[in-house]
Scaffold this motif. Structure first.
Motif, PDB file in Angstrom:
ATOM      1  N   PRO A 274     -17.275  -0.542  -1.864  1.00  0.00           N
ATOM      2  CA  PRO A 274     -17.456  -1.184  -3.184  1.00  0.00           C
ATOM      3  C   PRO A 274     -18.063  -0.470  -4.286  1.00  0.00           C
ATOM      4  CG  PRO A 274     -18.955  -2.226  -1.555  1.00  0.00           C
ATOM      5  CD  PRO A 274     -18.053  -0.888  -0.772  1.00  0.00           C
ATOM      6  N   GLY A 275     -17.584  -0.547  -5.620  1.00  0.00           N
ATOM      7  CA  GLY A 275     -18.057   0.020  -6.721  1.00  0.00           C
ATOM      8  C   GLY A 275     -17.393  -0.390  -8.040  1.00  0.00           C
ATOM      9  N   ASN A 276     -17.598   0.067  -9.088  1.00  0.00           N
ATOM     10  CA  ASN A 276     -16.982  -0.109 -10.204  1.00  0.00           C
ATOM     11  C   ASN A 276     -16.410   0.874 -10.696  1.00  0.00           C
ATOM     12  OD1 ASN A 276     -17.391  -2.931 -10.434  1.00  0.00           O
ATOM     13  ND2 ASN A 276     -19.643  -2.584 -11.106  1.00  0.00           N
ATOM     14  N   GLU A 277     -16.767   2.109 -10.428  1.00  0.00           N
ATOM     15  CA  GLU A 277     -16.249   3.427 -11.040  1.00  0.00           C
ATOM     16  C   GLU A 277     -14.744   3.404 -10.926  1.00  0.00           C
ATOM     17  OE1 GLU A 277     -17.745   3.426  -8.320  1.00  0.00           O
ATOM     18  OE2 GLU A 277     -16.626   4.674  -6.963  1.00  0.00           O
TER      19      GLU A 277
ATOM     20  N   GLU B  39      -2.493  12.608  -4.578  1.00  0.00           N
ATOM     21  CA  GLU B  39      -3.948  13.731  -4.602  1.00  0.00           C
ATOM     22  C   GLU B  39      -4.943  13.091  -5.163  1.00  0.00           C
ATOM     23  OE1 GLU B  39      -2.127  17.556  -5.632  1.00  0.00           O
ATOM     24  OE2 GLU B  39      -4.088  18.269  -5.718  1.00  0.00           O
ATOM     25  N   GLY B  40      -6.113  13.387  -4.383  1.00  0.00           N
ATOM     26  CA  GLY B  40      -7.376  12.747  -5.129  1.00  0.00           C
ATOM     27  C   GLY B  40      -8.172  12.799  -3.919  1.00  0.00           C
ATOM     28  N   ALA B  41      -9.218  11.860  -4.338  1.00  0.00           N
ATOM     29  CA  ALA B  41     -10.549  11.570  -3.149  1.00  0.00           C
ATOM     30  C   ALA B  41     -10.917  10.095  -3.682  1.00  0.00           C
ATOM     31  CB  ALA B  41     -11.772  12.378  -3.350  1.00  0.00           C
ATOM     32  N   VAL B  42     -11.012   9.312  -2.356  1.00  0.00           N
ATOM     33  CA  VAL B  42     -11.337   7.838  -2.483  1.00  0.00           C
ATOM     34  C   VAL B  42     -12.469   7.622  -1.708  1.00  0.00           C
ATOM     35  CG1 VAL B  42      -8.846   7.003  -3.079  1.00  0.00           C
ATOM     36  CG2 VAL B  42      -9.780   7.172  -0.709  1.00  0.00           C
ATOM     37  N   PRO B  43     -13.562   6.767  -2.369  1.00  0.00           N
ATOM     38  CA  PRO B  43     -14.674   6.281  -1.574  1.00  0.00           C
ATOM     39  C   PRO B  43     -14.456   5.380  -0.575  1.00  0.00           C
ATOM     40  CG  PRO B  43     -14.594   4.967  -3.731  1.00  0.00           C
ATOM     41  CD  PRO B  43     -13.195   6.158  -3.539  1.00  0.00           C
ATOM     42  N   LEU B  44     -14.865   5.923   0.583  1.00  0.00           N
ATOM     43  CA  LEU B  44     -14.793   4.702   1.865  1.00  0.00           C
ATOM     44  C   LEU B  44     -16.141   4.435   2.312  1.00  0.00           C
ATOM     45  CD1 LEU B  44     -11.617   6.249   3.898  1.00  0.00           C
ATOM     46  CD2 LEU B  44     -11.703   4.570   2.075  1.00  0.00           C
ATOM     47  N   THR B  45     -16.179   3.429   2.996  1.00  0.00           N
ATOM     48  CA  THR B  45     -17.362   3.284   3.651  1.00  0.00           C
ATOM     49  C   THR B  45     -17.658   3.689   5.195  1.00  0.00           C
ATOM     50  OG1 THR B  45     -17.659   1.119   2.385  1.00  0.00           O
ATOM     51  CG2 THR B  45     -19.221   1.456   4.452  1.00  0.00           C
ATOM     52  N   CYS B  46     -18.397   4.466   5.453  1.00  0.00           N
ATOM     53  CA  CYS B  46     -18.739   4.769   6.955  1.00  0.00           C
ATOM     54  C   CYS B  46     -18.958   3.748   7.747  1.00  0.00           C
ATOM     55  CB  CYS B  46     -19.798   6.252   7.079  1.00  0.00           C
ATOM     56  SG  CYS B  46     -20.137   6.503   8.640  1.00  0.00           S
ATOM     57  N   GLN B  47     -18.268   3.629   8.790  1.00  0.00           N
ATOM     58  CA  GLN B  47     -18.559   2.693   9.723  1.00  0.00           C
ATOM     59  C   GLN B  47     -19.681   2.862  10.742  1.00  0.00           C
ATOM     60  OE1 GLN B  47     -16.323  -0.393   9.549  1.00  0.00           O
ATOM     61  NE2 GLN B  47     -16.354   0.858   7.697  1.00  0.00           N
TER      62      GLN B  47
ATOM     63  N   MET C  32     -13.469  -7.602 -11.936  1.00  0.00           N
ATOM     64  CA  MET C  32     -13.125  -6.296 -11.935  1.00  0.00           C
ATOM     65  C   MET C  32     -11.318  -6.371 -12.646  1.00  0.00           C
ATOM     66  SD  MET C  32     -12.073  -3.601  -8.997  1.00  0.00           S
ATOM     67  CE  MET C  32     -13.652  -4.253  -8.037  1.00  0.00           C
ATOM     68  N   PRO C  33     -11.150  -5.587 -13.735  1.00  0.00           N
ATOM     69  CA  PRO C  33      -9.975  -5.522 -14.336  1.00  0.00           C
ATOM     70  C   PRO C  33      -8.902  -5.153 -13.155  1.00  0.00           C
ATOM     71  CG  PRO C  33     -11.338  -3.818 -15.376  1.00  0.00           C
ATOM     72  CD  PRO C  33     -12.255  -4.618 -14.300  1.00  0.00           C
ATOM     73  N   ARG C  34      -7.668  -5.764 -13.327  1.00  0.00           N
ATOM     74  CA  ARG C  34      -6.623  -5.460 -12.349  1.00  0.00           C
ATOM     75  C   ARG C  34      -5.491  -4.989 -13.467  1.00  0.00           C
ATOM     76  NH1 ARG C  34      -7.992  -5.160  -7.049  1.00  0.00           N
ATOM     77  NH2 ARG C  34      -9.104  -7.051  -6.306  1.00  0.00           N
ATOM     78  N   ALA C  35      -4.804  -4.116 -13.064  1.00  0.00           N
ATOM     79  CA  ALA C  35      -3.458  -4.025 -13.819  1.00  0.00           C
ATOM     80  C   ALA C  35      -2.477  -5.172 -14.053  1.00  0.00           C
ATOM     81  CB  ALA C  35      -2.561  -2.690 -13.293  1.00  0.00           C
ATOM     82  N   SER C  36      -2.081  -5.476 -15.095  1.00  0.00           N
ATOM     83  CA  SER C  36      -1.258  -6.844 -15.164  1.00  0.00           C
ATOM     84  C   SER C  36      -0.003  -6.547 -14.695  1.00  0.00           C
ATOM     85  CB  SER C  36      -1.321  -7.291 -16.663  1.00  0.00           C
ATOM     86  OG  SER C  36      -0.965  -6.321 -17.556  1.00  0.00           O
ATOM     87  N   HIS C  37       0.621  -5.207 -14.494  1.00  0.00           N
ATOM     88  CA  HIS C  37       1.766  -5.036 -14.222  1.00  0.00           C
ATOM     89  C   HIS C  37       1.980  -3.894 -13.076  1.00  0.00           C
ATOM     90  CE1 HIS C  37       2.047  -1.269 -16.564  1.00  0.00           C
ATOM     91  NE2 HIS C  37       1.271  -1.932 -17.471  1.00  0.00           N
ATOM     92  N   ASP C  38       3.002  -3.661 -12.680  1.00  0.00           N
ATOM     93  CA  ASP C  38       2.993  -2.731 -11.542  1.00  0.00           C
ATOM     94  C   ASP C  38       3.224  -1.246 -12.235  1.00  0.00           C
ATOM     95  OD1 ASP C  38       2.823  -1.958  -8.820  1.00  0.00           O
ATOM     96  OD2 ASP C  38       5.128  -1.991  -8.530  1.00  0.00           O
ATOM     97  N   GLY C  39       3.098  -1.217 -13.482  1.00  0.00           N
ATOM     98  CA  GLY C  39       3.164   0.183 -14.044  1.00  0.00           C
ATOM     99  C   GLY C  39       4.744   0.719 -14.138  1.00  0.00           C
TER     100      GLY C  39
ATOM    101  N   GLU D  81      -4.004  -3.481  -5.621  1.00  0.00           N
ATOM    102  CA  GLU D  81      -4.580  -4.385  -4.887  1.00  0.00           C
ATOM    103  C   GLU D  81      -4.985  -4.158  -3.409  1.00  0.00           C
ATOM    104  OE1 GLU D  81      -3.996  -9.265  -5.280  1.00  0.00           O
ATOM    105  OE2 GLU D  81      -2.841  -7.802  -6.634  1.00  0.00           O
ATOM    106  N   ALA D  82      -3.870  -3.804  -2.558  1.00  0.00           N
ATOM    107  CA  ALA D  82      -3.978  -3.436  -1.072  1.00  0.00           C
ATOM    108  C   ALA D  82      -4.936  -2.469  -0.992  1.00  0.00           C
ATOM    109  CB  ALA D  82      -2.806  -3.094  -0.693  1.00  0.00           C
ATOM    110  N   VAL D  83      -5.012  -1.308  -1.933  1.00  0.00           N
ATOM    111  CA  VAL D  83      -6.033  -0.271  -1.598  1.00  0.00           C
ATOM    112  C   VAL D  83      -7.316  -0.851  -1.794  1.00  0.00           C
ATOM    113  CG1 VAL D  83      -6.288   2.116  -2.466  1.00  0.00           C
ATOM    114  CG2 VAL D  83      -3.980   1.317  -2.199  1.00  0.00           C
ATOM    115  N   ALA D  84      -7.481  -1.463  -3.198  1.00  0.00           N
ATOM    116  CA  ALA D  84      -8.772  -1.734  -3.569  1.00  0.00           C
ATOM    117  C   ALA D  84      -9.849  -2.398  -2.247  1.00  0.00           C
ATOM    118  CB  ALA D  84      -8.799  -2.630  -4.857  1.00  0.00           C
ATOM    119  N   ASP D  85      -9.303  -3.224  -1.613  1.00  0.00           N
ATOM    120  CA  ASP D  85      -9.904  -3.808  -0.611  1.00  0.00           C
ATOM    121  C   ASP D  85     -10.547  -2.917   0.674  1.00  0.00           C
ATOM    122  OD1 ASP D  85      -9.545  -6.272  -1.715  1.00  0.00           O
ATOM    123  OD2 ASP D  85      -7.735  -6.745  -0.386  1.00  0.00           O
ATOM    124  N   ALA D  86      -9.769  -1.661   0.809  1.00  0.00           N
ATOM    125  CA  ALA D  86      -9.901  -0.815   1.650  1.00  0.00           C
ATOM    126  C   ALA D  86     -10.942   0.248   1.216  1.00  0.00           C
ATOM    127  CB  ALA D  86      -8.810   0.105   2.192  1.00  0.00           C
ATOM    128  N   LEU D  87     -11.641   0.208  -0.018  1.00  0.00           N
ATOM    129  CA  LEU D  87     -12.404   1.490  -0.674  1.00  0.00           C
ATOM    130  C   LEU D  87     -13.847   0.661  -0.492  1.00  0.00           C
ATOM    131  CD1 LEU D  87     -10.430   2.187  -3.929  1.00  0.00           C
ATOM    132  CD2 LEU D  87     -10.560   3.356  -1.580  1.00  0.00           C
TER     133      LEU D  87
END
Ligand SMILES: [Zn+2]
Length: 145
Positions: free
Chosen positions: A41-44, A69-77, A1-8, A33-39
């Motif tokens: 899984p997916g590629n979109e 603001e937005g919406a993020v996909p989480l896995t229902c426990q 998965m591509p990661r941003a190479s800098h911190d914007g 990075e920290a957020v990605a682990d909490a989402l």
């Protein structure tokens, strides 16, 4: 998965507060990075809109208001399906002028405090705010489908 190479975008917090400057943009939450682990899984890409505005707190202290603001996909426990978690939050972050003040403010205040004299990446600030909005154990808000 591509990661941003800098911190914007790099921000100068105390300057933004002094001038009432605002910056805004969009970020793919999966590139944080920290957020990605909490989402879930997916590629979109997961588009989150952010705005960071400099100003002063009611007490006259320099601060940044960080809005996400937005919406993020989480896995229902409960059922392990993914669902969309809405984000709409503004957090104030107080700015210390140096590390000594940072230690004092951290003790005194319930607000988040950062060292405003150091430059900070917009994306790391936004990533922190997103993490704060995420539930510890996400479950579908009503019944599972
Ligand atoms: Zn569920």
């Amino acid at each position: 998965m591509p990661r941003a190479s800098h911190d914007g975008l790099s921000l100068d917090p105390l300057r933004m507060a002094a001038h009432g400057e605002a910056k805004e943009g969009n970020v793919d939450a999966r590139s944080l990075e920290a957020v990605a682990d909490a989402l879930a899984p997916g590629n979109e890409p997961v588009d989150v809109k952010w705005r960071i505005e400099g100003g002063r707190s009611a007490e006259g202290r320099p601060m940044l208001a960080v809005h996400v603001e937005g919406a993020v996909p989480l896995t229902c426990q409960r059922c392990l399906a993914s669902f969309e978690w809405p984000l709409a939050r503004t957090t104030r972050v107080l700015l210390a002028r140096d590390e000594a003040e940072l230690a004092v403010l951290d003790n005194e205040s319930d607000d988040e405090v950062i060292d405003g004299s150091a430059r900070i990446g917009a994306q790391s600030l936004v990533g922190d705010e997103i993490l704060l909005t995420l539930p510890f154990a996400p479950v579908h808000p009503d019944a599972c489908p």
